[in-house]
Structures are given as C-alpha cells and as structure tokens.
Design an enzyme around this catalytic site. Structure first.
Site, PDB file in Angstrom:
ATOM      1  N   GLU A 159     133.555  31.988  66.869  1.00  0.00           N
ATOM      2  CA  GLU A 159     132.081  31.958  66.827  1.00  0.00           C
ATOM      3  C   GLU A 159     131.681  31.331  65.506  1.00  0.00           C
ATOM      4  O   GLU A 159     131.212  32.001  64.588  1.00  0.00           O
ATOM      5  CB  GLU A 159     131.472  33.361  66.961  1.00  0.00           C
TER       6      GLU A 159
ATOM      7  N   HIS B 270     125.618  33.960  72.682  1.00  0.00           N
ATOM      8  CA  HIS B 270     125.274  34.079  71.261  1.00  0.00           C
ATOM      9  C   HIS B 270     123.776  34.352  71.145  1.00  0.00           C
ATOM     10  O   HIS B 270     122.989  33.840  71.941  1.00  0.00           O
ATOM     11  CB  HIS B 270     125.645  32.772  70.542  1.00  0.00           C
TER      12      HIS B 270
ATOM     13  N   ASP C 190     131.928  33.979  62.168  1.00  0.00           N
ATOM     14  CA  ASP C 190     130.507  33.613  62.171  1.00  0.00           C
ATOM     15  C   ASP C 190     130.187  32.777  60.930  1.00  0.00           C
ATOM     16  O   ASP C 190     129.120  32.908  60.331  1.00  0.00           O
ATOM     17  CB  ASP C 190     129.585  34.850  62.256  1.00  0.00           C
TER      18      ASP C 190
END
Ligand SMILES: *[C@@H]1O[C@H](CO)[C@@H](O)[C@H](O)[C@H]1NC(C)=O
Ligand SMILES: *[C@@H]1O[C@H](CO)[C@@H](O)[C@H](O)[C@H]1NC(C)=O
Ligand SMILES: *[C@@H]1O[C@H](CO)[C@@H](O)[C@H](O)[C@H]1NC(C)=O
Ligand SMILES: *[C@@H]1O[C@H](CO)[C@@H](O)[C@H](O)[C@H]1NC(C)=O
Ligand SMILES: *[C@@H]1O[C@H](CO)[C@@H](O)[C@H](O)[C@H]1NC(C)=O
Ligand SMILES: *[C@@H]1O[C@H](CO)[C@@H](O)[C@H](O)[C@H]1NC(C)=O
Ligand SMILES: *[C@@H]1O[C@H](CO)[C@@H](O)[C@H](O)[C@H]1NC(C)=O
Length: 352
Positions: free
Chosen positions: A31, A188, A311
C-alpha cells in the site's frame, strides 16, 4: 533492464514466471503511494516531518529516495498505486477514464526498468463497471499489473455529490473480471467531498482523514460488499483492506451479532461477516503498527489474512521496518515470514 520488461511480456504470453528480487528474507509492501504531475497530491496533507513539497517529491519519485530506503530497510519488492483519491476524485466519466489509462501507462513506463523491485496496482475509473473491467484486464494482461487499488467510492455528477459504490449488482460484470483474472482489489480510503465533509466533520475538522474519517467511510463500503452479497456471488473474490482492516476485525462481535439478525429480513448476505475474513477479505498493517491489535486480530481473523505494508510516504519506512522486525519477540519465525512476505507472494502470485 529492457530485457526484464520483455520477460514480463513473455510471462503474460507464455506463462513464464515473474522475475523479482526474491532474497528469501526481505519484506514486500503493497500500500505504497505514487503519483503523476497531472494528479498531484490531491487533498493529502503532509504528515509531520514532511513539507507538502517533500510529500509531492516523495510521491513522484520511484528510483531515488524510495528505492534507496527500500535497500536500506530490506524491502525486496514494493507495489505502487496512485495516491488517494486519484481517479475516484474525478467526477467526469470521460476525464476519469482517460486519466486512469494515462496513470496506468505512466506507472508501467516508470517501473519497466526495475520490475525486480516494483509492481503496480491499476488505477480505475469506476463510473462504468464494464470499462473498469476492461482497463483492469488491459493492465494485468498487457502491463503485468498485480491487481487494482480503488480509493473508496467514485464521486460523480456535475456537483460531485453523486457517489458510486461497487456493491450493487451492476458491478457484477467488474467482479466477474476480477475473479476471472484472479487478482486482488485493494480498498483504500479517500476524503469525503465537501458536502459530506462539512456535514459530518464541520464540528470537529480534526477528525477528517486518517484519524477517523477514512476508517469510518471505507469500512462502510467494505461492509456494503458483505451485506449486499458480493462475496456470496463471487466466492473467490479477494479484497485487501489497509490500516489493520479499517477497524472491522476489531469489532466483529457486535457487527456479526447485529447483521446475523437481518439475514431473515431479506439482506442479500448469506453468511456472517467473520466468515468472509476466511474466504475473501485480507488486511494489511499499513500506517497501523500496533502490536497488541495485530495479536488480537490473530484471534479474530488469524495471521493467514494479514500482510505487512507501510503506506509510504505517509508513514515512515524506517518506523514500519523497525516495527515488523521487532515482532520477532512475539511471533514465531513462520508467522513473521508469512506477515512480512509469504502471504504477499501467494496473494500476488509472484512465484507462479
Ligand atoms: C534486493 O533487495 C534487497 C533488500 O531486501 C536489496 O538490498 C538488494 O540490493 C536488492 N537486489 C537487487 C538486485 O535489487
Ligand atoms: C530506471 O530509469 C530511471 C529513470 O531514468 C533511472 O533513474 C534508474 O536508475 C533506472 N533504474 C535501473 C535499474 O536501470
Ligand atoms: C459502459 O461502457 C460500455 C463499454 O464502453 C458501454 O457499452 C456502456 O454503454 C456503458 N454504460 C453506461 C451506463 O454508460
Ligand atoms: C483481455 O486482454 C487480453 C490481452 O490484451 C485480450 O486478448 C482479451 O481479449 C481481453 N479480454 C477482454 C474480455 O476484453
Ligand atoms: C467538483 O470537483 C472538481 C474536481 O475536484 C472541482 O474542480 C469542481 O469545482 C467541483 N465542482 C463543484 C460544483 O464543487
Ligand atoms: C460464522 O460463520 C462461520 C463459518 O460459516 C462459523 O464457523 C461461525 O461459528 C459463525 N459465527 C457466528 C458468530 O455465527
Ligand atoms: C495466533 O493464533 C494461533 C491460532 O490460534 C495460535 O496458535 C498462535 O500461537 C497465535 N500467535 C500469536 C503470536 O499469538
């Protein structure tokens, strides 16, 4: 490196295995945000320690500070995706479709010389389920992408205030393509449009974004997939939810209990929500490096459903790496390897 790209194309044509930087011990993170100048950073706010300009530079970069930090922190492979809200923030269907194709082509071009280290998730215009399905097919078959990442609902309409959720039967054509291709779709979060943002968060604007708004809005969409029976119609569908599952696996007792009572009232969902974490749903640790919660989720959904992610650049690569490495004091080596890489290898079929 051109040869690697050729191998990638050969793989899709002749089934030759993907070549990636498999050290046997390094992490895989999935991600991780990236952008193109045409999209920029959207409404993202730089996290503490980064100026907005640094955030923009980090998002645009692939081969410099990003790769250097991957090397320094033992990250074997990173899957890139377009920063939120990306295409889901474009209300005009034609513009959205063109921008999705543009972003996907630029991502493929940028990683073409280092597919050892980088993979891509497609950005998709979700205005039209058929067009989304065809663009997913193109990116997986022709560009070697590993799946897609959607930033929650697709905004639409001349006032931006029509929302498209992917849990209605008209999206079955899309989910059919996803399961035919057998790739995961990452759900997301995104910020709400001003109308909703002002109504819900005008009284406490600090709660917009990751602290509250993201999980509240995205978990509703994911539970929409459950309650509207998408997983019953597509039992092999694989959906990934970041940030330790946007709180859903932390609250299964109450969610499950309440929803089970509604099956008899015509809710399309045929099973309990917990059970979809055994068959369809996965979570990542992106931006949520909480050891106690991870151990609790081992009880509620099991470590077979949890993948490491960071992230970047919203979370720090060193923080994520130190956290996951520190888990060696609580997880056994098999559990830790599964979290750091083995589940990602399976789910993304990196070695198939
Ligand atoms: C493979 O990844 C490791 C980090 O896990 C890195 O140190 C190494 O340089 C990479 N090898 C190649 C060929 O990119
Ligand atoms: C890939 O291309 C970029 C941009 O030209 C360059 O910075 C990078 O070093 C290249 N990477 C490899 C592995 O050749
Ligand atoms: C969706 O796209 C397909 C393929 O381009 C087209 O045939 C169809 O009419 C579109 N649907 C809507 C509702 O616009
Ligand atoms: C998917 O893409 C492949 C490769 O380009 C193509 O041969 C195939 O026809 C596409 N499938 C659909 C349903 O368009
Ligand atoms: C809708 O969103 C676009 C893109 O963010 C923006 O340029 C436009 O001003 C918005 N329209 C309205 C009516 O708010
Ligand atoms: C949920 O479903 C699973 C599998 O169908 C079952 O094993 C479990 O007991 C159910 N949980 C509840 C609370 O009903
Ligand atoms: C995770 O759950 C499994 C199954 O209940 C258990 O055997 C294992 O010890 C747990 N791991 C940790 C680190 O708590």
């Amino acid at each position: 490196m051109k040869t690697l790209f050729a191998i990638l194309i050969l793989k899709t044509t002749f089934g030759v295995a993907r070549v990636w930087n498999d050290t046997g011990v390094g992490t895989i993170v999935i991600e991780e945000a990236w952008t193109i100048p045409e999209i920029g950073v959207g409404p993202s706010i730089a996290p503490p320690g980064q100026t907005n300009e640094e955030l923009m530079n980090n998002l645009l970069d692939v081969h410099n500070q990003r790769l250097r930090q991957m090397d320094e922190n033992g990250i074997d492979f990173m899957v890139l995706s377009c920063v939120s809200p990306c295409i889901q923030g474009i209300s005009d269907p034609t513009e959205a479709q063109e921008m999705a194709i543009n972003a996907n082509n630029q991502l493929a071009d940028q990683i073409a010389n280092n597919t050892l280290r980088f993979g891509g998730f497609a950005a998709l215009s979700m205005h039209n389920a058929t067009e989304a399905a065809l663009e997913l097919n193109r990116t997986v078959k022709e560009l070697g992408f590993l799946g897609a990442l959607v930033n929650d609902f697709q905004q639409s309409g001349s006032d931006n205030d029509t929302f498209i959720f992917y849990d209605q039967p008209d999206f079955d054509v899309f989910w059919q393509m996803v399961t035919d291709l057998d790739v995961p779709v990452y759900f997301h979060p995104r910020v709400n449009v001003p109308l909703v943002g002002n109504l819900l968060y005008g009284h406490a604007p600090w709660l917009r974004g990751p602290a509250q708004e993201f999980a509240a809005t995205l978990s509703t969409h994911v539970l929409g997939l459950c309650t509207n029976g998408v997983f019953d119609r597509f039992p092999n569908l694989k959906i990934i939810v970041g940030h330790l599952g946007e709180r859903i696996p932390s609250d299964l007792f109450r969610i499950g209990d309440v929803l089970l009572g509604q099956i008899s009232q015509g809710m399309p969902m045929q099973r309990n929500v917990s059970s979809y974490w055994e068959t369809n749903l996965f979570e990542t640790t992106s931006g949520n490096f909480a050891t106690d919660l991870l151990l609790f989720h081992n009880k509620t959904i099991g470590l077979d459903r949890v993948l490491f992610s960071i992230d970047y650049p919203f979370s720090n690569i060193v923080d994520g790496t130190n956290w996951v490495d520190g888990l060696s004091s609580v997880l056994n080596s098999e559990e830790l390897l599964k979290l750091k890489r083995e589940l990602a290898i399976d789910l993304l079929k990196l070695n198939d």
